[in-house]
Enzyme design. Structure first.
Site, PDB file in Angstrom:
ATOM      1  N   GLY A 259       0.773  -1.134   0.016  1.00  0.00           N
ATOM      2  CA  GLY A 259      -0.030   0.111  -0.093  1.00  0.00           C
ATOM      3  C   GLY A 259       0.867   1.274   0.105  1.00  0.00           C
ATOM      4  N   SER A 260       0.351   2.283   0.705  1.00  0.00           N
ATOM      5  CA  SER A 260       0.876   3.605   0.581  1.00  0.00           C
ATOM      6  C   SER A 260       2.408   3.670   0.974  1.00  0.00           C
ATOM      7  CB  SER A 260       0.122   4.621   1.517  1.00  0.00           C
ATOM      8  OG  SER A 260      -1.211   4.611   0.747  1.00  0.00           O
TER       9      SER A 260
END
Lengths: 378, 586
Positions: B309-310
């Site tokens: 993810g981020s």
């Protein structure tokens, strides 16, 4: 009769004495046997169901004491009375032997151990084949005494053997090695008595050939024994002999010392029995082993001397028979233990555990002592 | 007649002498055979006989001790004993049965059965504590044998369990460092050779040959008992608070790759590794249980991949800066989504971030910004930098079972795949892989190998071997590294990573929230990566909270854990706390 009286008169000028050297050697070897049996058996005896380390050695000691008694008893009276009496004791002994040999084969009477029916129980267990050895020795001696010329021909030899063969066959049914020993004793005695050599050599070769053929074709456990003899390390049947070889090889020059054998600690089954020579090698080394062999050679040499000086051919032949008997057992035993020949159960005379065997052996030596006591000495 | 007698007498003597001669010859032959056996074959058969007579009793070598970075024992040995009985030496069986069942806490029938069994030696119990075995020994019961031995012992029990690992019955490592350094730790077993009878009884007084054991080599690891303990507590706390399935934490020195802490809670008890750490262990079939055990022993930080993810935006940003396709002051516009080919890919802020610079885009963790940056990079550059930053290869960490990154085939990557990759979706990697690559980005561009083993020391302390690991300098430029540290610091001071803030330190961080597969299952992994001090990091940390209940945003639940960890670790690692600003950071 006149001859005998003649001898009795001359007794004033000569003296008669048994061969103390032979007596001494016999007792020394037997005592050494007691010592080695104690060393070889105490572990097995104390760990077995008897849990008495002295079990085997006490039994052997009784056998030896009985043997010495028999030996001295047999040595006392004149051996010539065996045939001089109206009633011929030699025949009687031989017939009794044949009867015992037959009885032992009857199931229910003969006692079986390890699948072989060789024992009779009369107060104590004994092998009649041991007595038969004496019977055969006396019988052949008497046959030679009756007509020495007979053995100069092959037919004459066969005539003597015809009387012996029943005994050999009866023994051979249950105990091949003893049968071979009896055959060798009888054949050897005839060979010594005969003037001829050729047909004996022929017979010996034929016998060896027959034996080999029998062992090869016979199959069963005998083929197994030959197989394990040829490949002692891998064949399962060679276990006892292989353990014996380990013992011999661990001995070295001087051995590991009396009582120090490792192999007797259950590795060699019944180390105090036929395999005792291996324990001697391990504990006393090659020096001890050679001493034992020399002791036997000295003993045999005494018997040879007595045989050569014996007052008559009957006594002389008795000595020859006993000598061959002892020699063949010593040679077979050591050859088996060193894996020189396929294994066969032959005990080492006077040393291996076995009360009756020791008693019989001493009785035979008693006969020799008896002969030695009739030699005229100046 | 007399002539014949005389003649035959001579003949008979000759024959007799001939027979005797033959006997002597045979005897000599046999003596020769004996000489051959006893001299030539003595060694051969002697050796064989010795093999039969000797019993080899192994003396276990003490296994090497594993220390933490400060020399605290984290895997050690404890003296234990094996209690056996020798049937035929027992004098008072009733007393033996009573004492042994009492002291060893065994049912009486069980002890009775063993004591009364006719065998050379019968084992009653092994791994008996020294105090108890000493009591038994002091009673001097005939026929009871006490054999001393070592048992692997882990003083901290539930502590870095997957990292340290444990050993099996044969003293062999099963997982973790115990496996990785098994050949050093094992040492060489010694042996006692005793002579025995054919029944296996030892003979007193016969020469005993002894080969002394060589103790194993000690291992100094990079783990830190204090940091690990604190991290485990923090992980347990957040796992409980968020009712999460598990929490993973990796803390390492970004300069050289030494791992201070690696947490997988729930941990399991290394002194009892065959008991499941969940209550589900009951009524399981053996096969099921073995599977469950294997699962429990798994080091998820190293062996399990996840969608970053981020947090992965750090990698994309670094690649873009290194490739020169983006400048810090470049402006972007986020309407809350970006159309890539036929798809409309949303930003986490559905209303959009509006106009923003690249730096602000990182602070906001804005997906459309990174999709744009990814598109500027292109597939070739993207893969080149993934390769360069190590994402596509294993880290080479010194514990077994490292998993590889699961990445698209380059030729299958279209615009959509490129866009999702740019903000850390549609592929998987291991936590330790991500933290290692980020370490390189923030340490000035030196690729390091994450590791636990620092040095080996022989048991007597004479020989010391430092362990070295592959290092590659200048993989990215120092300039890019510095820029990234600055941007990530601003994520904490101004952006989505506010909760990773630590008073008195400059912290860099990046948070992440990834939805687990299958999508829409409402299972998330909340994560946060942080490091400090931002200008010269001494510690980098990654926290993963697996399946938290309720709020699942990394910035909300994982970042505070980073803050807590760094707040504790930085002073401990000797970094002085700067001025404490009273104002709430921007």
């Amino acid at each position: 009769m006149a001859k005998a009286q003649n001898g009795r008169r001359k007794r004033e000028h000569y003296y008669y004495q048994m061969d103390y050297m032979l007596l001494f050697m016999t007792v020394v070897i037997a005592l050494f046997g007691i010592l080695m049996i104690y060393s070889a058996s105490s572990y097995t005896a104390s760990t077995s169901r008897f849990s008495n380390p002295y079990r085997f050695v006490t039994r052997q000691a009784f056998g030896m004491l009985g043997g010495i008694f028999c030996m001295l008893f047999v040595a006392r009276w004149d051996y010539r009375e065996l045939y001089l009496k109206k009633f011929n004791i030699v025949y009687l002994i031989y017939v009794v032997c044949l009867i015992l040999q037959t009885i032992v084969l009857i199931p229910g009477i003969g006692v079986e151990h390890n699948g072989a029916r060789r024992w009779l129980k009369l107060g104590m267990e004994f092998q009649p084949s041991e007595f038969t050895k004496i019977g055969v020795i006396l019988f052949v001696s008497y046959a030679v005494y009756l007509s020495r010329k007979r053995l100069d021909t092959f037919q004459g030899f066969l005539k003597v053997m015809v009387y012996i063969i029943p005994a050999i066959a009866l023994i051979g049914k249950e105990n091949l090695s003893t049968a071979i020993i009896v055959t060798v004793i009888a054949g050897g005695m005839c060979f010594v008595a005969s003037k001829k050599k050729k047909y004996f050599i022929f017979c010996a070769i034929a016998a060896v050939g027959l034996a080999l053929a029998y062992a090869m074709i016979g199959g069963g456990f005998r083929a197994g024994r030959i197989a394990s003899w040829r490949d002692i390390e891998n064949e399962p049947g060679g276990f006892q002999i292989l353990q014996g070889l380990y013992a011999i090889a661990s001995g070295g020059i001087l051995g590991s010392g009396l009582g120090e054998s490792m192999q007797k600690l259950g590795y060699i089954p019944e180390a105090y029995n036929d395999m005792i020579f291996a324990v001697i090698c391990e504990e006393l080394g090659i020096v001890g082993a050679v001493f034992v062999m020399i002791a036997f050679l000295v003993l045999l040499w005494r018997i040879v001397i007595i045989a050569c000086n014996a007052p008559d051919i009957f006594g002389s032949m008795i000595c020859v028979g006993v000598m061959i008997h002892i020699a063949i057992q010593v040679l077979f035993n050591i050859a088996v233990v060193t894996n020189t020949i396929p294994s066969t159960g032959v005990p080492l005379p006077l040393i291996s555990y076995g009360g009756t065997a020791c008693l019989i052996m001493m009785t035979e030596l008693g006969l020799v002592l008896n002969v030695s006591a009739r030699i005229k000495r100046k | 007649m007399t002539d014949y007698l005389k003649q035959s007498r001579t003949n008979q003597r000759q024959k007799l002498l001939f027979v005797y001669g033959m006997i002597v010859l045979c005897m000599i032959g046999l003596a020769g055979r004996l000489l051959y056996l006893m001299v030539n074959r003595a060694d051969y058969y002697g050796e064989k006989a010795k093999e039969v007579h000797q019993r080899q009793r192994t003396v276990k070598a003490a296994r090497g001790i594993i220390y933490d970075r400060n020399g605290v024992e984290i895997a050690s040995n404890k003296p234990v004993s094996t209690i056996s009985v020798i049937h035929n030496q027992i004098e008072d069986p009733e007393k033996v049965i009573r004492v042994l069942s009492d002291l060893l806490e065994l049912p009486e029938e069980k002890v009775r059965k063993r004591v009364e069994k006719v065998s050379s030696i019968e084992k009653i119990k092994s791994n008996v504590d020294k105090e108890i075995s000493d009591q038994i020994r002091d009673m001097e019961l005939a026929g009871v044998m006490v054999d001393e031995d070592y048992k692997r012992y882990y003083p901290y029990s539930e502590f870095a369990s997957r990292v340290i690992g444990f050993t099996g019955a044969d003293n062999q490592g099963i997982i973790g460092m115990e496996v990785a350094y098994d050949k050093y730790l094992q040492g060489q077993d010694g042996s006692i050779l005793t002579m025995t009878t054919a029944r296996g009884l030892e003979i007193d007084g016969k020469a005993e040959e002894r080969v002394e054991p060589v103790a194993g080599t000690n291992l100094y690891s990079s783990l830190d008992v204090n940091i690990q303990t604190f991290a485990q507590q923090a992980a347990k706390k957040v796992m409980k608070a968020k009712k999460a399935k598990s929490v993973r934490i990796v803390m390492m020195n970004p300069q050289n790759g030494e791992i201070y802490a690696m947490v997988n809670v729930p941990e399991f008890d290394l002194n009892d590794p065959y008991t499941l750490n969940t209550s589900a262990g009951k009524n399981m079939s053996d096969k099921k249980k073995q599977e469950a055990l294997n699962g429990m022993w798994r080091n998820a930080c190293v062996s399990d991949t996840y969608e970053p993810g981020s947090t992965f935006k750090v990698i994309t940003a670094t690649s873009a800066l290194e490739a020169g396709v983006v400048k810090l002051e470049d402006t972007f516009h986020c309407p809350g989504f970006k159309i890539v080919e036929d798809r409309r890919i949303r930003c986490h802020k559905t209303t959009g971030h509006g106009s923003e610079t690249f730096v602000q885009g990182v602070q906001n963790s804005c997906n459309p910004v990174f999709m744009e940056v990814g598109a500027r990079l292109g597939v070739d550059n993207m893969f080149r930098y993934l390769q360069q930053l190590g994402i596509l290869s294993k880290t080479g960490i010194d514990v077994p079972g490292e998993a590889s990154t699961i990445m698209h085939q380059k030729e299958n990557v279209g615009a959509v795949e490129l866009a999702t990759m740019s903000f850390g979706q549609s592929f998987q990697l291991t936590p330790v892989r991500l933290l290692s690559s980020i370490s390189m980005i923030i340490n000035g561009g030196t690729q390091i190998t994450p590791h636990f083993g620092v040095k080996l020391e022989s048991s007597d302390g004479t020989a010391v071997k430092r362990l070295t690991y592959p290092v590659q300098e200048n993989v990215i430029s120092g300039q890019t590294s510095e820029t990234m540290r600055m941007i990530l610091e601003s994520v904490v001071s101004e952006g989505s990573g506010k909760k990773a803030f630590v008073e008195g330190y400059q912290v860099g961080a990046k948070t992440g929230t990834s939805e687990k597969l299958p999508r829409r299952s409402n299972k998330y992994i909340a994560s946060c990566m942080g490091f400090a001090p931002a200008d010269n990091p001494v510690v980098a940390a990654l926290v993963l909270i697996d399946e938290p209940q309720g709020i699942y945003y990394g910035g909300t639940i994982a970042a505070p854990v980073i803050s807590e960890l760094l707040d504790n670790a930085l002073p401990y690692l000797g970094v002085e706390r700067g001025e404490i600003s009273t104002a709430e950071p921007g």
